[in-house]
Design a protein around this motif. Sequence first.
Motif, short mmCIF file in Angstrom:
data_model
loop_
_atom_site.label_atom_id
_atom_site.label_comp_id
_atom_site.label_asym_id
_atom_site.label_seq_id
_atom_site.Cartn_x
_atom_site.Cartn_y
_atom_site.Cartn_z
N VAL A 152 -1.68 -19.51 11.47
CA VAL A 152 -0.28 -19.28 11.85
C VAL A 152 0.57 -20.51 11.54
CG1 VAL A 152 1.26 -18.91 13.83
CG2 VAL A 152 -0.81 -17.56 13.60
N ASN A 153 -0.02 -21.69 11.68
CA ASN A 153 0.76 -22.92 11.53
C ASN A 153 0.90 -23.42 10.10
OD1 ASN A 153 1.29 -23.03 14.22
ND2 ASN A 153 -0.28 -24.55 14.69
N LEU A 154 -0.06 -23.06 9.25
CA LEU A 154 -0.02 -23.60 7.89
C LEU A 154 0.97 -22.82 7.02
CD1 LEU A 154 -3.76 -24.37 7.10
CD2 LEU A 154 -1.95 -25.96 7.76
N ASP A 155 1.60 -23.53 6.10
CA ASP A 155 2.53 -22.88 5.18
C ASP A 155 1.79 -22.08 4.12
OD1 ASP A 155 4.72 -23.81 6.48
OD2 ASP A 155 4.81 -25.67 5.30
N VAL A 156 0.66 -22.64 3.66
CA VAL A 156 -0.05 -22.00 2.56
C VAL A 156 -0.53 -20.61 2.95
CG1 VAL A 156 -2.28 -23.04 3.16
CG2 VAL A 156 -1.84 -22.33 0.81
N THR A 157 -0.80 -20.39 4.24
CA THR A 157 -1.26 -19.07 4.67
C THR A 157 -0.10 -18.17 5.08
OG1 THR A 157 -1.63 -20.06 6.84
CG2 THR A 157 -3.56 -19.79 5.43
N GLY A 158 1.11 -18.63 4.80
CA GLY A 158 2.26 -17.79 5.07
C GLY A 158 2.73 -17.85 6.51
N GLY A 159 2.19 -18.79 7.30
CA GLY A 159 2.65 -18.93 8.68
C GLY A 159 2.52 -17.64 9.45
N PRO A 160 3.44 -17.42 10.41
CA PRO A 160 3.34 -16.22 11.25
C PRO A 160 3.50 -14.93 10.45
CG PRO A 160 5.01 -17.76 12.06
CD PRO A 160 4.54 -18.29 10.76
N ASN A 161 4.09 -15.01 9.26
CA ASN A 161 4.28 -13.79 8.48
C ASN A 161 3.02 -13.37 7.73
OD1 ASN A 161 6.98 -13.78 9.21
ND2 ASN A 161 7.46 -15.24 7.56
N GLY A 162 2.12 -14.30 7.55
CA GLY A 162 0.89 -13.98 6.85
C GLY A 162 1.11 -13.80 5.36
N LEU A 163 0.20 -13.13 4.72
CA LEU A 163 0.28 -12.91 3.28
C LEU A 163 0.80 -11.51 3.01
CD1 LEU A 163 -3.24 -14.34 2.32
CD2 LEU A 163 -1.07 -15.57 2.37
N THR A 164 1.70 -11.41 2.04
CA THR A 164 2.19 -10.08 1.68
C THR A 164 2.09 -9.91 0.17
OG1 THR A 164 4.40 -11.02 1.66
CG2 THR A 164 3.79 -9.74 3.60
N GLY A 165 2.14 -8.66 -0.24
CA GLY A 165 2.14 -8.37 -1.67
C GLY A 165 0.78 -8.49 -2.32
N ILE A 166 -0.27 -8.26 -1.54
CA ILE A 166 -1.61 -8.31 -2.13
C ILE A 166 -1.81 -7.07 -3.00
CG2 ILE A 166 -4.07 -8.19 -1.56
CD1 ILE A 166 -3.34 -9.85 0.95
N PRO A 167 -2.23 -7.28 -4.24
CA PRO A 167 -2.36 -6.14 -5.15
C PRO A 167 -3.51 -5.21 -4.72
CG PRO A 167 -3.22 -8.13 -6.17
CD PRO A 167 -2.57 -8.55 -4.91
N PRO A 168 -3.41 -3.95 -5.07
CA PRO A 168 -4.46 -3.01 -4.71
C PRO A 168 -5.73 -3.27 -5.50
CG PRO A 168 -2.81 -1.91 -6.04
CD PRO A 168 -2.30 -3.29 -5.78
N VAL A 169 -6.82 -2.73 -4.99
CA VAL A 169 -8.12 -2.86 -5.66
C VAL A 169 -8.13 -1.91 -6.85
CG1 VAL A 169 -10.61 -2.74 -5.34
CG2 VAL A 169 -9.12 -3.19 -3.39
N THR A 170 -8.74 -2.35 -7.94
CA THR A 170 -8.94 -1.41 -9.04
C THR A 170 -10.43 -1.18 -9.22
OG1 THR A 170 -8.80 -3.28 -10.54
CG2 THR A 170 -6.85 -1.91 -10.35
N VAL A 171 -10.77 0.09 -9.31
CA VAL A 171 -12.17 0.46 -9.57
C VAL A 171 -12.21 1.23 -10.87
CG1 VAL A 171 -14.19 1.71 -8.73
CG2 VAL A 171 -12.65 0.60 -7.11
N GLY A 172 -12.82 0.67 -11.90
CA GLY A 172 -12.91 1.32 -13.21
C GLY A 172 -11.53 1.66 -13.75
N GLY A 173 -10.59 0.72 -13.61
CA GLY A 173 -9.26 0.92 -14.15
C GLY A 173 -8.35 1.74 -13.26
N ARG A 174 -8.90 2.29 -12.15
CA ARG A 174 -8.08 3.13 -11.29
C ARG A 174 -7.66 2.36 -10.05
NH1 ARG A 174 -10.20 8.65 -8.44
NH2 ARG A 174 -8.40 8.92 -7.05
#
Lengths: 585, 245, 299
Positions: A135-157
Motif C-alpha cells: 500500500v505504501n510503495l509507489d511501484v506497487t501503485g499504492g492504495p490503488n494497486g495495479l490496473t490494466g493487467i492484460p488478459p491471459v492468452t492461451v494458444g493465441g486466444r
Amino acid sequence: MKTLRRPDATALARHAGWPLLLLAALAAGQVLDDYAVTVAGTILIYAILGLGINIVVGYAGLLDLGFAAFFAIGAYTSGLLMLKLHWGFWATLPVAVLAAAASGVVIGYPTLRLRSDYLAIVTLGFGEIIRITVVNLDVTGGPNGLTGIPPVTVGGREIVTPPDFFYLALAFFAAVLVLTGLLARTRLAYAWRAVRADDRAAEAVGVPTRRVKLLAYVLGAAVGSVAGPLNAAQLGTVDPSSFTFLTSLMILLVVIIGGMGSRPGVVVGAVVVVALPEALRTVQEYRGLFFALLLVLIVLVRPQGVWPARPRRFARPAAAGPEPAPPAAGGGVLEVEGLTRRFGGVTAVEDLSLRAGAGEVVSVIGPNGAGKTTAFNCVTGMIAPDAGTVRVAGRRVHGLAPHRVAAAGLARTFQNIRLFEELTVAENVLVGRFARDRSLLRPPSRADAAAVRRCLEFTGLAEAADRPAGGLPYGDRRRLEIARALAAEPRALLLDEPAAGANPTEKRALMDLIGRVRARGVAVVLIEHDVALVMSVSTRVVVLDRGRAIAAGPPAEIRADDRVIAAYIGVPDDPDAGLQAEVLR
Amino acid sequence: MSLLRVEGLRARYGQVEALSGVSFEVAEGEIVALLGSNGAGKTTTLRTVTGLQRARSGRVEFAGRDVTRLPAHRIVAAGLGHVPEGRRVFPALTVAENLLLGGYLRRRDRAAVAARRAEVYAMFPQLAERPGQPAGLLSGGEQQMLAIGRALMLRPRLLALDEPTMGLAPQTAQRVLRAVREIREQGTTVLIVEQNAHQTLRLADRAYVLETGRIVLSGPASELAEDDRVKAAYLGGDPAVDPAP
Amino acid sequence: MSDFVQYLVNGLTIGAFLALIALGYSMIYGVVRLINFAHGDVFMIGAFAGFGVLTTLGATGGMALPAVLAAVAAGALATGVLGAGVARAAYLPLLASPRLAMLIAAIGVSLALEEGVKVLTHARFKSYPNALDGGQVMSGAVRVTYGQLALVLLAVALMAGLWLFVTRTVTGTAMRALAMDRDAARLQGIDVERLVLATFFAGSLLAGAAGVMYGLYYTQISFGMGFLIGLRAFTAAVLGGIGNLPGTMAAGVCIGLVQSFSAGYVSSRWTDVIIFGLLIAVLALRPTGLFGERVVERA
C-alpha cells in the motif's frame, strides 16, 4: 509391488471422486450464467489457496494467519512483471511461484524454534507487513494497486469471458490438485504428519523436523501463490484491499470448515467461504456477523471440520524381502564418557560412563529420579550435556541434533510411549525409517516397505499393521515403539522402561524380543525397574543413584553389592529390622 | 465402616484402558499401600479417585458419600487430600505462598490459615527456615515436604500420597516416611502409592498389589512382605518365579 | 529537541494504554494458553460503553472528572462481564480440545464483536464528548494536558492495582498457580473453571478501561479500532515475555514509544511494519521474548 486395497465404495470415491468432480465442473461451465460462473471461478481460486494452506496447517500442523501474503506476492510479482517489463502471463508464473517460495523461507526460518501459538502472531504480522508495504510503495501503485493487467492468452486466444476464465481456473486447479496429490504420497507427507502428531518424537526417530517444517512453508506458499496471478488475470487489477487479515482468515477457514488435511474438504470449504457470502448478499449488512457466528459454531460443534481428513494410508507390502546384513560385530558400539548434566543447582547426571558392545545388553537401574532418563536424553541429543562425550561406532555424536544421532545408528524408545497416534502401525514404523534414509520428495521406497514389513513381523505386529496406533492395547504400543526404533536398522537400541506396566506374560515376550535383537548384533541399553528381568537379560548392569553410577558389573555381582541393596533393591531377608535401620544401611 | 471405598473403577489413559475394574477400601485410621510397577495404573487410580480424571465406570465413596462424578476441587473440599506424583509444587511461588494455597478453601479465615501454617512449619522445620524462597529452588526432599504440608493445610480426613519418596536420597526418604507415620498418628488416614515395596510394606497396615490395571493381591502388609510372588516381582527375587497368581 | 520530548510524552501516553491491554493478553495466555484474539475487540467495546455513559451523562467541557471516572468504571465493568461471558460460552467448552480449536473460536468471537458493533453503529465513527480538561501542565514547544496526565496516572493506578491483586491476594496467588500447574491447583480445592473466568474478567476489565481512556484521548472511535491496537498490544505481551507482568508493562510502553517515534521520524504509514518487523526479529533471536516468559511448560 502388490498393494492390498479392497474395492469398496470408499476406494471408488477415492479414485473416481476427483475426475467426476472435474467433469461436473466442465459441464457446469456450459450451463451456468455469467454471474454464477464468475463465482465458481472465485471458488476455484480459494480452493487453490486452500490446497496451499492445507500443506502448512493441515499436513504440518503449523498455524498460519497471514497466508494472504503469499496470495499478494504471487499477484504483485506477476502483475508488475506484466505491466513494467511487458512479460507474458505464462513467463511471470514461475517467477511469482519462486518469489512466494522464497518468502516462505523468510517467514519459515525465524519461526522454526517458536512455540505454535507464536507462529500465529508472527505469520499475522508478516501478512500485515506485506499488505502495508504494497500500500505504501509507489511501484506497487499504492492504495490503488495495479490496473490494466492484460488478459491471459492461451494458444493465441485471449481469456476474457467468464466461462473462458472459469475453464482456465479449472485447469489451474486440476494441476495443483495433481501436484498436491503427488505430494501426499511422498515420504515428506508422512514426515509432516509425524511432526504434527509429536515433533519431538519425530525428531528423535530421525525426522529432520526443521527442514520438514520449512518445506511446509515453502511448498504451501508456492502452491497458494498460483492463485495470485490467476486472480490478477481474472480482474485485470491487483487491489491491495483484497489481501487483508480478513482474506487470510477466509483462506484459513477454507481448511477449517472442510477439515484440516483433507483435500475434498478444501473444496467444500471453498464453496462455503465464497458461495455463502454471495447467497447472503441480500442481508449485506449482517454478512460478516453471520459468518463470524458460523465460525464459532463450527468449532464448537464440529472441531474436526465437515469433511475430516482420511489421509492416504501407507499400504502394507506383501513380502518382507531379505534380512539386511547385521552390523559388523566387535568393539564398543556405544561409548559414553564422563557425561554430566545439571539443572539449576541440581546435578541430574554426574560423570557417567557407559559402554555397550555389539550383541551386549547393558542395563541401567536405579530409583525413580536417579537420572536415568536424563542420561538417555543426553545420549540421544534431546538435551545437551554439560560435559562428556558420546560415540556411536567410533563417531562423535554429542552436540548433534537428535535426528542426526538417530541417523548415526542410535535408536530409542520412550518411557511414556510417544507414538504418532493418528498414524497407522505401519506408518509409525515407516517414520522410523527416516534415521536410515532422509530423502523426502519421493514415495516410500521398496526398501522402506520391506523394512516396515520385516520389523512388524519381528515384533509380532503384522496383523495390526493398518490399525491406528492410538487404538492399540498397552503391550502392543510398547512393541510398536521398538518396531519403529528397529526400522532404521540401528547399531544401538536404547529402551526406556519397556516392561513398565507389563504383565508376566508380556514381560517374558519382551525378554525374548530383547534376546532376538541382541542376537542380530545390536547393542541394547536398557533402563528398567524390574530387577528380575534386568538380572536375567543383561550382560552388565550399571546402578545409578542420584546421578552417579554407584556400581557396575555382571548381574550376579550387582545383586550381592551392599551399596546397591541399600540404595535400591532393599533388604528382602530382613523383615524385622526397623524402617530406620533399613534405610540407613 | 471404611472411609474410602472404591468399587470396579475403570478409566482410560489416553485411548488405552488403564484401569479395568479396581476395587479397594481404606478404613479410618489406617495406612494402606497401593503397590505395583510403573504403568500398572497406580497413579491413574489416585487421579481417578480424587477427580482429576473421569472414571468410565465404577464408584468411589468417601465418608459415606458418592463422590465419583464430583470435580476435583469438591473432593478436596470433602476432606480427601492428594499429594500428586512428582510433588507438583508451584515452582515460582514461595514456600509460604504454596502453603497459603493449600488453605485456599479457608481463605476467608486468615487467622486459621496462619495458625495451621505454623503447625505445618512445626512439622517440617526445614520449611520454616525459608518461607520466602521460591519452591522451585528447594531440594527434592524439601519440595516433597512442602507438597505434603500444602495438602495438610486443610486437615484432610484422608491423605493420598503418590510416590512420595521418588528420587530422594535414603535419609530423606526415611524422613518423609517418618512424617507419613506422624501424620497418621495425628489422626489422618493415609493411602500411599509406591513402586518400591519394601519400605512401604514396613509402614503400611494393609496393601494392595496392582498389575495392568487390576488388583492381583491384597492383605496385611506383613503377610504381603513375606509373599513369594511379591518378593519376586517387587523385591528383586528370582526371575524363574512367576509373580502372577 | 522539543519534537523528541513531545514524541516521548505521546509515546508514554499511548504506551500506558497498550500496557493495560497487553496485560490482559498476558494473563489470559498464562492461565489457558490462548491468544485471545477477541481482546482487541473487547477494548473497542469498552470504548463504546464509555461513550454511552458519557453521552448519557452529558458531560462536556472542563474537568468533568466524576463523569470520566464513571465512564471508565462502567466501560471496564461492562467489558469484564463481556469477557467472562464470552469465555464461558465459547472458550471453556474447548478447554480440553486441541488448542487450535480455542484459537479459532477466539478469532470468530473477535469478528463477531467487530461485525456486531459495525451493524449497530452503521459503520460510522463516533466522536467522544470532550470531557477532558484542556488545561496544560506544560505549554509551548512541548504540550502536556492535565487530561493526558490524568489518563496516564489512572492507567498506572490500574496497573498497580492489578499488581497488588495478583501478588498480594489469595485469589491472585491462585491465578499465578493456575498458570503454572492446573492439576495441582485443582488439588488445592481451586475451582479452575471459575478462576479462569475471573482471569478473563480481570483482563477484559483492564482492556475496557483502556478503551474508554483511548476514546477520551483520541476522541474518535469506531468498530474497527480494536484490530490494530490489539495486535500492537499483543506484540507487547509477546515481547515482554508472556505471563511476565512487569515485562509486559515495560514492553507496552516500549511499543508505545516505537509507535510515537516512528510516526514522528519516519511516517505513521510504516509504524506497523516497524512494530511487526521488530516482533519477528526479536522472536527469531529470543524465542521467549525480551524479558523471558514466566510460563512453565511441562515436557
